[in-house]
Design an enzyme around this catalytic site. Structure first.
Site, PDB file in Angstrom:
ATOM      1  N   HIS A 306      -0.532 -19.803  33.963  1.00  0.00           N
ATOM      2  CA  HIS A 306      -1.982 -19.665  34.047  1.00  0.00           C
ATOM      3  C   HIS A 306      -2.621 -20.746  33.205  1.00  0.00           C
ATOM      4  O   HIS A 306      -2.076 -21.105  32.159  1.00  0.00           O
ATOM      5  CB  HIS A 306      -2.424 -18.281  33.530  1.00  0.00           C
ATOM      6  CG  HIS A 306      -3.790 -17.911  33.969  1.00  0.00           C
ATOM      7  ND1 HIS A 306      -4.913 -18.314  33.290  1.00  0.00           N
ATOM      8  CD2 HIS A 306      -4.211 -17.203  35.045  1.00  0.00           C
ATOM      9  CE1 HIS A 306      -5.973 -17.850  33.931  1.00  0.00           C
ATOM     10  NE2 HIS A 306      -5.578 -17.176  34.996  1.00  0.00           N
ATOM     11  N   ASP A 364      -0.948 -11.844  39.734  1.00  0.00           N
ATOM     12  CA  ASP A 364      -0.488 -11.922  41.123  1.00  0.00           C
ATOM     13  C   ASP A 364       0.986 -11.615  41.288  1.00  0.00           C
ATOM     14  O   ASP A 364       1.464 -11.409  42.393  1.00  0.00           O
ATOM     15  CB  ASP A 364      -0.793 -13.313  41.693  1.00  0.00           C
ATOM     16  CG  ASP A 364      -2.280 -13.516  41.820  1.00  0.00           C
ATOM     17  OD1 ASP A 364      -2.953 -12.550  42.204  1.00  0.00           O
ATOM     18  OD2 ASP A 364      -2.763 -14.613  41.516  1.00  0.00           O
TER      19      ASP A 364
HETATM   20  N1  CMC Z   1       6.604 -22.539  38.030  1.00  0.00           N
HETATM   21  C1  CMC Z   1       7.245 -23.590  37.477  1.00  0.00           C
HETATM   22  N2  CMC Z   1       6.643 -24.478  36.662  1.00  0.00           N
HETATM   23  C2  CMC Z   1       5.331 -24.297  36.387  1.00  0.00           C
HETATM   24  C3  CMC Z   1       4.607 -23.211  36.933  1.00  0.00           C
HETATM   25  C4  CMC Z   1       5.300 -22.311  37.781  1.00  0.00           C
HETATM   26  N3  CMC Z   1       4.665 -21.282  38.314  1.00  0.00           N
HETATM   27  N4  CMC Z   1       3.327 -23.263  36.507  1.00  0.00           N
HETATM   28  C5  CMC Z   1       3.243 -24.347  35.724  1.00  0.00           C
HETATM   29  N5  CMC Z   1       4.457 -24.968  35.634  1.00  0.00           N
HETATM   30  C6  CMC Z   1       4.769 -26.150  34.834  1.00  0.00           C
HETATM   31  C7  CMC Z   1       4.232 -27.410  35.496  1.00  0.00           C
HETATM   32  O1  CMC Z   1       5.187 -27.996  36.341  1.00  0.00           O
HETATM   33  C8  CMC Z   1       3.897 -28.253  34.305  1.00  0.00           C
HETATM   34  O2  CMC Z   1       5.087 -28.839  33.824  1.00  0.00           O
HETATM   35  P1  CMC Z   1       5.066 -30.302  33.131  1.00  0.00           P
HETATM   36  O3  CMC Z   1       4.175 -30.163  31.931  1.00  0.00           O
HETATM   37  O4  CMC Z   1       6.495 -30.568  32.799  1.00  0.00           O
HETATM   38  O5  CMC Z   1       4.503 -31.239  34.159  1.00  0.00           O
HETATM   39  C9  CMC Z   1       3.431 -27.252  33.245  1.00  0.00           C
HETATM   40  O6  CMC Z   1       4.069 -26.033  33.587  1.00  0.00           O
HETATM   41  C10 CMC Z   1       1.919 -27.047  33.225  1.00  0.00           C
HETATM   42  O7  CMC Z   1       1.488 -26.765  34.562  1.00  0.00           O
HETATM   43  P2  CMC Z   1       0.111 -27.249  35.180  1.00  0.00           P
HETATM   44  O8  CMC Z   1       0.197 -27.223  36.662  1.00  0.00           O
HETATM   45  O9  CMC Z   1      -0.301 -28.529  34.527  1.00  0.00           O
HETATM   46  O10 CMC Z   1      -0.843 -26.084  34.656  1.00  0.00           O
HETATM   47  P3  CMC Z   1      -2.263 -25.731  35.229  1.00  0.00           P
HETATM   48  O11 CMC Z   1      -2.968 -25.042  34.124  1.00  0.00           O
HETATM   49  O12 CMC Z   1      -2.910 -26.905  35.847  1.00  0.00           O
HETATM   50  O13 CMC Z   1      -1.929 -24.691  36.421  1.00  0.00           O
HETATM   51  C11 CMC Z   1      -1.452 -22.698  37.589  1.00  0.00           C
HETATM   52  C12 CMC Z   1      -2.006 -23.305  36.299  1.00  0.00           C
HETATM   53  C13 CMC Z   1      -1.767 -21.199  37.586  1.00  0.00           C
HETATM   54  C14 CMC Z   1      -2.149 -23.326  38.800  1.00  0.00           C
HETATM   55  C15 CMC Z   1       0.086 -22.942  37.648  1.00  0.00           C
HETATM   56  O14 CMC Z   1       0.710 -22.285  36.564  1.00  0.00           O
HETATM   57  C16 CMC Z   1       0.697 -22.473  38.971  1.00  0.00           C
HETATM   58  O15 CMC Z   1       0.700 -23.229  39.941  1.00  0.00           O
HETATM   59  N6  CMC Z   1       1.218 -21.210  39.027  1.00  0.00           N
HETATM   60  C17 CMC Z   1       1.697 -20.644  40.270  1.00  0.00           C
HETATM   61  C18 CMC Z   1       0.522 -20.150  41.091  1.00  0.00           C
HETATM   62  C19 CMC Z   1      -0.073 -18.876  40.544  1.00  0.00           C
HETATM   63  O16 CMC Z   1       0.638 -17.943  40.197  1.00  0.00           O
HETATM   64  N7  CMC Z   1      -1.432 -18.832  40.495  1.00  0.00           N
HETATM   65  C20 CMC Z   1      -2.155 -17.630  40.097  1.00  0.00           C
HETATM   66  C21 CMC Z   1      -2.945 -17.810  38.852  1.00  0.00           C
HETATM   67  S1  CMC Z   1      -3.566 -16.222  38.241  1.00  0.00           S
HETATM   68  C22 CMC Z   1      -4.709 -15.675  39.409  1.00  0.00           C
HETATM   69  C23 CMC Z   1      -5.904 -16.536  39.495  1.00  0.00           C
HETATM   70  O17 CMC Z   1      -6.542 -16.798  38.480  1.00  0.00           O
HETATM   71  O18 CMC Z   1      -6.241 -16.918  40.621  1.00  0.00           O
END
Ligand code: CMC
Length: 430
Positions: A306, A364
């Site tokens: 998140h 989720d």
């Molecule tokens: N699985 C594997 N690696 C992950 C994941 C994951 N679910 N989420 C983040 N990472 C890694 C990502 O690869 C990155 O690694 P590095 O720093 O080595 O490049 C690091 O963690 C930070 O990730 P980010 O994408 O820069 O983080 P963000 O804050 O931009 O994204 C997120 C947050 C929720 C979009 C992301 O964690 C994700 O895609 N999660 C899966 C989708 C999900 O469950 N979304 C629901 C969010 S809660 C409900 C809502 O608010 O809608």
């Protein structure tokens, strides 16, 4: 008391910017005069360090895993209140007295039906349309049906539009579902509470009597509470940005729905369940965990991570409990997907990759299992999120419209394209 300031040294000059201290949370540097005083912009893709507005609705402490609505912890609202009470709280800022609550429930209940002509609007969609596609279209079309509540400068109209959307969203969501599966629409039953009415509109058919199971209705209501608002996330910011131009509230909420649909946001509940189904059995988990860690593989563990929570999402904890309650009520003893989910959570929470990056299960991760047990197909999961989040979007939209400092949202950019150049006639181009 000395006023806090932040000093920026830029191109040999020093500039002071005011610093505001919120009621809780980190300080905020006011850079609204940065461009006019220094000639420079800030650069913050994804808004990781930017407070886009002032708000007193919802507060998240991502480090501690805390979520407060108007100061009340989500756990207390979910355990002791109900969804319409949370709606009132988000909209008006305080918990209602008995009289206020009765009046609010009455006003919402009176708006549950949709204009009869809207039924024909559905017929324009393909039967196999994703229900979220239908939601985007039908909610956008509300402004074509309810012209008398689109004047955003009229406080009374703003409130009527708000009540209409909170009341009609379950009706529209249930209609999207019924249309999708080819069953007749079911009219709302105003004798029932909000969640029971929704379940009845989704799962009853005219040919048979339908009795709402109170345990499942309570679970549905809790799911609505857990999704009601979540501060300045992508869809809420979309609603605010759309609303900042003066667009009518129905159009703004339709914009929010479009944004919520994405798998990184509200679409993650559908994606998480699809992922659990794809994993299928506990022995396959290590393979998927390895893929999630592999930078050359786009696969991510859906329902994990998140932007704000760097700790367990407090909603996920409550959702996990609701999942167990629903499965117990339905007599589902061994749900293989629940087994996969619990094992996956255990493995991920002890894996250095997930620990280092502070990736915890979010809401989720467990909501899909609960919704599936309630009888919803995966395509409806994000629709349910939409139904619940509508009140949060509206509360945030109203707060913005009622803020005298409100201006149209207009971010700037770091331009990296061509500098000015002369047009080349087609026959001279190489
Ligand atoms: N699985 C594997 N690696 C992950 C994941 C994951 N679910 N989420 C983040 N990472 C890694 C990502 O690869 C990155 O690694 P590095 O720093 O080595 O490049 C690091 O963690 C930070 O990730 P980010 O994408 O820069 O983080 P963000 O804050 O931009 O994204 C997120 C947050 C929720 C979009 C992301 O964690 C994700 O895609 N999660 C899966 C989708 C999900 O469950 N979304 C629901 C969010 S809660 C409900 C809502 O608010 O809608």
């Amino acid at each position: 008391m000395t006023e806090k300031k932040a000093t920026l040294n830029f191109e040999g000059k020093s500039y002071d910017f005011p610093v505001y201290s919120p009621s809780v949370g980190p300080d905020v540097i006011d850079i609204s005069k940065l461009y006019s005083t220094t000639g420079a912009f800030t650069f913050d893709p994804g808004f990781t360090s930017t407070a886009s507005c002032e708000s007193d609705i919802t507060y998240i402490d991502g480090g501690k895993g805390v979520l407060l609505h108007r100061g009340y912890p989500i756990e207390q609202l979910a355990e002791q209140g109900d969804f319409l009470e949370t709606c009132y709280l988000l909209l008006y800022g305080h918990l209602p007295t008995k009289a206020e609550s009765d009046d609010f429930r009455e006003r919402v209940t009176r708006h549950t039906m949709v204009h009869e002509q809207m039924h024909r609007l559905f017929a324009g969609f393909r039967r196999d349309a994703h229900p979220m596609a239908i939601m985007c279209g039908v909610v956008g079309a509300l402004s074509a049906f309810y012209h008398d509540s689109t004047d955003i400068s009229d406080e009374k109209q703003r409130m009527i539009a708000s009540l209409r959307m909170i009341a009609k969203m379950p009706t529209i969501a249930a209609m999207a579902y019924k249309y999708h599966i080819g069953q007749p629409f079911v009219y709302p039953d105003n004798k029932l509470d909000y969640a029971s009415n929704f379940l009845k509109m989704c799962f009853s058919v005219p040919a048979e009597e339908y009795k709402v199971n109170p345990v499942l209705a309570k679970a549905m209501d809790t799911i609505f509470i857990l999704h009601a608002d979540h501060e300045q996330n992508a869809s809420t910011s979309t609603v605010r940005l759309a609303g900042s131009s003066g667009a009518n509230p129905f159009a703004c909420i339709a914009a929010g729905i479009a944004c919520l649909w994405g798998p990184a946001h509200g679409g993650a509940n559908e994606a998480a369940l699809n992922m659990l189904e794809e994993i299928g059995t506990v022995d396959k988990i290590p393979e998927y965990v390895a893929r999630a860690k592999d930078k050359s593989d786009p696969f991510r563990l859906m329902g994990f991570g998140h932007r704000v929570y760097k700790n367990y999402d407090p909603r996920a904890r409550i959702m996990q409990q609701v999942t167990h309650e629903v499965l117990a009520e339905l007599g589902i003893k061994d749900d293989p997907l629940l087994e996969v989910a619990m094992e996956l959570e255990k493995i991920a929470l002890t894996d250095p990759y997930f620990i280092e990056k502070k990736l915890y299960p979010n809401i989720d991760f467990y909501s899909g299992l609960t919704l599936r047990a309630l009888g919803f197909p995966t395509t409806m999961f994000t629709v349910l999120f939409t139904t619940a989040r509508t009140v949060g979007w509206i509360a945030q939209w109203k707060e913005m419209i009622e803020d005298p400092k409100q201006r149209i949202g207009r971010p700037r950019q770091l331009y990296t394209g061509e500098k000015s150049r002369d047009y080349v006639p087609e026959n001279e181009r190489k």
